[in-house]
Design a protein around this motif. Structure first.
Motif, PDB file in Angstrom:
ATOM      1  N   MET A 287     132.379  86.577 -35.954  1.00 53.08           N
ATOM      2  CA  MET A 287     131.643  85.782 -34.968  1.00 53.08           C
ATOM      3  C   MET A 287     132.032  84.302 -35.001  1.00 53.08           C
ATOM      4  O   MET A 287     132.105  83.695 -36.065  1.00 53.08           O
ATOM      5  N   THR A 288     132.267  83.750 -33.845  1.00 53.33           N
ATOM      6  CA  THR A 288     132.414  82.308 -33.720  1.00 53.33           C
ATOM      7  C   THR A 288     131.061  81.666 -34.027  1.00 53.33           C
ATOM      8  O   THR A 288     130.023  82.117 -33.527  1.00 53.33           O
ATOM      9  N   THR A 289     131.084  80.621 -34.843  1.00 53.67           N
ATOM     10  CA  THR A 289     129.820  80.044 -35.301  1.00 53.67           C
ATOM     11  C   THR A 289     130.037  78.616 -35.762  1.00 53.67           C
ATOM     12  O   THR A 289     131.165  78.114 -35.750  1.00 53.67           O
ATOM     13  N   VAL A 290     128.978  77.959 -36.158  1.00 52.91           N
ATOM     14  CA  VAL A 290     129.046  76.595 -36.678  1.00 52.91           C
ATOM     15  C   VAL A 290     128.708  76.624 -38.163  1.00 52.91           C
ATOM     16  O   VAL A 290     127.700  77.210 -38.565  1.00 52.91           O
ATOM     17  N   SER A 291     129.554  76.006 -38.955  1.00 51.28           N
ATOM     18  CA  SER A 291     129.356  75.996 -40.401  1.00 51.28           C
ATOM     19  C   SER A 291     128.596  74.758 -40.839  1.00 51.28           C
ATOM     20  O   SER A 291     128.947  73.638 -40.473  1.00 51.28           O
ATOM     21  N   GLN A 292     127.530  74.987 -41.608  1.00 47.12           N
ATOM     22  CA  GLN A 292     126.864  73.903 -42.330  1.00 47.12           C
ATOM     23  C   GLN A 292     127.364  73.986 -43.776  1.00 47.12           C
ATOM     24  O   GLN A 292     127.556  75.073 -44.303  1.00 47.12           O
ATOM     25  N   ASP A 293     127.543  72.871 -44.403  1.00 51.99           N
ATOM     26  CA  ASP A 293     128.050  72.856 -45.773  1.00 51.99           C
ATOM     27  C   ASP A 293     126.894  73.077 -46.737  1.00 51.99           C
ATOM     28  O   ASP A 293     126.241  72.122 -47.185  1.00 51.99           O
ATOM     29  N   ALA A 294     126.623  74.342 -47.057  1.00 48.13           N
ATOM     30  CA  ALA A 294     125.487  74.674 -47.925  1.00 48.13           C
ATOM     31  C   ALA A 294     125.628  74.033 -49.301  1.00 48.13           C
ATOM     32  O   ALA A 294     124.641  73.565 -49.884  1.00 48.13           O
ATOM     33  N   ALA A 295     126.845  73.993 -49.837  1.00 45.47           N
ATOM     34  CA  ALA A 295     127.056  73.413 -51.168  1.00 45.47           C
ATOM     35  C   ALA A 295     126.765  71.924 -51.165  1.00 45.47           C
ATOM     36  O   ALA A 295     126.108  71.400 -52.083  1.00 45.47           O
ATOM     37  N   GLN A 296     127.234  71.218 -50.136  1.00 53.24           N
ATOM     38  CA  GLN A 296     126.986  69.780 -50.068  1.00 53.24           C
ATOM     39  C   GLN A 296     125.501  69.483 -49.886  1.00 53.24           C
ATOM     40  O   GLN A 296     124.953  68.577 -50.524  1.00 53.24           O
ATOM     41  N   LEU A 297     124.830  70.248 -49.022  1.00 54.13           N
ATOM     42  CA  LEU A 297     123.401  70.047 -48.808  1.00 54.13           C
ATOM     43  C   LEU A 297     122.619  70.297 -50.099  1.00 54.13           C
ATOM     44  O   LEU A 297     121.703  69.545 -50.439  1.00 54.13           O
ATOM     45  N   ALA A 298     122.985  71.366 -50.822  1.00 54.23           N
ATOM     46  CA  ALA A 298     122.269  71.710 -52.058  1.00 54.23           C
ATOM     47  C   ALA A 298     122.467  70.649 -53.131  1.00 54.23           C
ATOM     48  O   ALA A 298     121.508  70.238 -53.807  1.00 54.23           O
ATOM     49  N   THR A 299     123.699  70.187 -53.302  1.00 54.91           N
ATOM     50  CA  THR A 299     123.976  69.171 -54.313  1.00 54.91           C
ATOM     51  C   THR A 299     123.214  67.882 -54.018  1.00 54.91           C
ATOM     52  O   THR A 299     122.583  67.281 -54.909  1.00 54.91           O
ATOM     53  N   ALA A 300     123.247  67.461 -52.763  1.00 56.90           N
ATOM     54  CA  ALA A 300     122.528  66.246 -52.376  1.00 56.90           C
ATOM     55  C   ALA A 300     121.023  66.419 -52.551  1.00 56.90           C
ATOM     56  O   ALA A 300     120.320  65.486 -52.974  1.00 56.90           O
ATOM     57  N   ALA A 301     120.515  67.621 -52.251  1.00 58.97           N
ATOM     58  CA  ALA A 301     119.078  67.875 -52.387  1.00 58.97           C
ATOM     59  C   ALA A 301     118.640  67.802 -53.843  1.00 58.97           C
ATOM     60  O   ALA A 301     117.585  67.219 -54.159  1.00 58.97           O
ATOM     61  N   VAL A 302     119.423  68.381 -54.744  1.00 61.13           N
ATOM     62  CA  VAL A 302     119.085  68.329 -56.171  1.00 61.13           C
ATOM     63  C   VAL A 302     119.131  66.890 -56.665  1.00 61.13           C
ATOM     64  O   VAL A 302     118.240  66.433 -57.395  1.00 61.13           O
ATOM     65  N   ASP A 303     120.158  66.135 -56.267  1.00 57.17           N
ATOM     66  CA  ASP A 303     120.263  64.738 -56.680  1.00 57.17           C
ATOM     67  C   ASP A 303     119.039  63.936 -56.224  1.00 57.17           C
ATOM     68  O   ASP A 303     118.453  63.174 -56.995  1.00 57.17           O
ATOM     69  N   ARG A 304     118.661  64.117 -54.960  1.00 58.14           N
ATOM     70  CA  ARG A 304     117.514  63.375 -54.434  1.00 58.14           C
ATOM     71  C   ARG A 304     116.207  63.839 -55.076  1.00 58.14           C
ATOM     72  O   ARG A 304     115.309  63.038 -55.344  1.00 58.14           O
ATOM     73  N   ALA A 305     116.095  65.134 -55.335  1.00 57.75           N
ATOM     74  CA  ALA A 305     114.877  65.656 -55.965  1.00 57.75           C
ATOM     75  C   ALA A 305     114.690  65.070 -57.357  1.00 57.75           C
ATOM     76  O   ALA A 305     113.575  64.681 -57.745  1.00 57.75           O
ATOM     77  N   ILE A 306     115.775  64.974 -58.116  1.00 59.74           N
ATOM     78  CA  ILE A 306     115.679  64.426 -59.468  1.00 59.74           C
ATOM     79  C   ILE A 306     115.388  62.925 -59.411  1.00 59.74           C
ATOM     80  O   ILE A 306     114.598  62.400 -60.206  1.00 59.74           O
TER      81      ILE A 306
END
Length: 339
Positions: A287-306
């Motif tokens: 399927m043609t689709t749009v990719s979100q960078d799950a790894a980048q979002l997760a890393t940034a989320a953990v950094d901000r959470a800490i």
């Protein structure tokens, strides 16, 4: 002997090793206070009995829980990919995750309350199905980071993909292939869904396609995609030459239903999803689709959470790139006389 429910306790280990409970606790906790010979004997006894320490009780004894609470929708494929990356990032920083799912019968509010009762230091909400007022109230009780949500609330970090660019790239791709009659299947009432819906309407209008704007009600499930396809097929209005969906799950439901009703994809109708989940990449789907960078979002989320756990930094909006992934479900439209 283990306690009646079958779980081996530290008391069982101490009894079997012939030591005090305090000595067993010191030895298994890696703390000084017992000889290496005694420590080795206690560790071996614990291993033989299958002892597993109660991590929750251990955290309660510490001043810091080092737990990040995560809410997610149990049926969402993209959420699972984000969680996989959250685990990797959290473990690298010496933190652990506590997950609390939302389902049709379990609200976001209940999922959050469960995490708060377990002393999670910061909450990470993946595409939370809550409004701005609820998020503001929650931010008064806990540190909060959101992934996927476009809601902006004081004290809450917002991390999401560049949905405006992602949606615009889809519309540009389809228009470039020759499509003008492009319908959109909505994702429900969340802030994330609203942002993508508004981006679709704006992108169509920016290309002079106002009269072709068509938003079908939906929610982020495969069943919703199947229902949307059925409505399109039964409508008196001509079938659009392309359908763009809020996420891959909706697009998958569309794709299967269209194919089952004898509609060729992409020869008769092009289909586009969003999220670039593993489902979209299957050889039978492509399927043609749009990719979100799950790894980048997760890393940034953990950094901000800490960071939110350690102090109270100003809230930030972090936007990651959205990338169009071209596969087999999009192509040029058939001439009108052939449709």
């Amino acid at each position: 002997m283990p306690e009646r429910n079958g779980k081996t306790t530290i008391v069982d280990v101490a009894r079997a090793a012939g030591t005090s409970v305090s000595s067993a606790s010191v030895a298994l906790g890696g703390q000084p206070g017992v000889s290496e010979k005694t420590r080795a004997h206690i560790v071996e006894t614990a291993k033989r009995l299958g002892y597993q320490p109660d991590q929750r009780a251990s955290r309660l004894r510490r001043r810091r829980s080092r737990l990040l609470g995560v809410t997610f929708a149990a049926h969402q494929h993209f959420h699972a990919e984000v969680i996989e990356n959250l685990y990797r990032s959290a473990e690298h920083r010496g933190y652990d995750l506590l997950l609390s799912a939302t389902t049709q019968s379990r609200s976001a509010r209940k999922a959050v309350e469960s995490l708060l009762s377990d002393r999670c230091e910061t909450l990470v909400l993946i595409s939370p199905d809550i409004d701005e007022s609820e998020l503001e109230q929650l931010a008064e009780r806990a540190s909060v980071v959101t992934i996927g949500s476009h809601l902006r609330v004081p004290g809450v970090d917002s991390l999401h993909a560049d949905d405006n660019q992602g949606v615009a790239d889809v519309v540009d791709h389809l228009v470039g292939l020759g499509h003008s009659d492009i319908a959109y299947v909505d994702g429900g009432g969340t802030g994330e869904a609203a942002a993508r819906r508004e981006a679709y309407v704006a992108s169509m209008r920016a290309r002079g396609l106002d009269r072709h704007v068509r938003v079908l009600d939906g929610n982020p499930t495969e069943e919703s995609g199947a229902e949307a396809a059925t409505r399109l097929l039964e409508s008196r209005k001509a079938l659009p030459s392309a359908v763009f969906a809020h996420n891959d799950m909706i697009a998958f439901g569309l794709l299967l239903t269209l194919r089952s009703r004898g509609v060729a994809v992409p020869d008769e109708v092009s289909v586009v999803g969003y999220d670039n989940t593993r489902l979209a990449a299957l050889t039978t789907v492509q399927m043609t689709t749009v990719s979100q960078d799950a790894a980048q979002l997760a890393t940034a989320a953990v950094d901000r959470a800490i960071e939110r756990t350690d102090n109270a930094p100003p809230a930030r909006e972090i936007v990651s790139p959205a990338r169009l992934v071209l596969r087999a479900t999009t192509g040029p439209p058939r001439p009108l006389r052939d449709r």
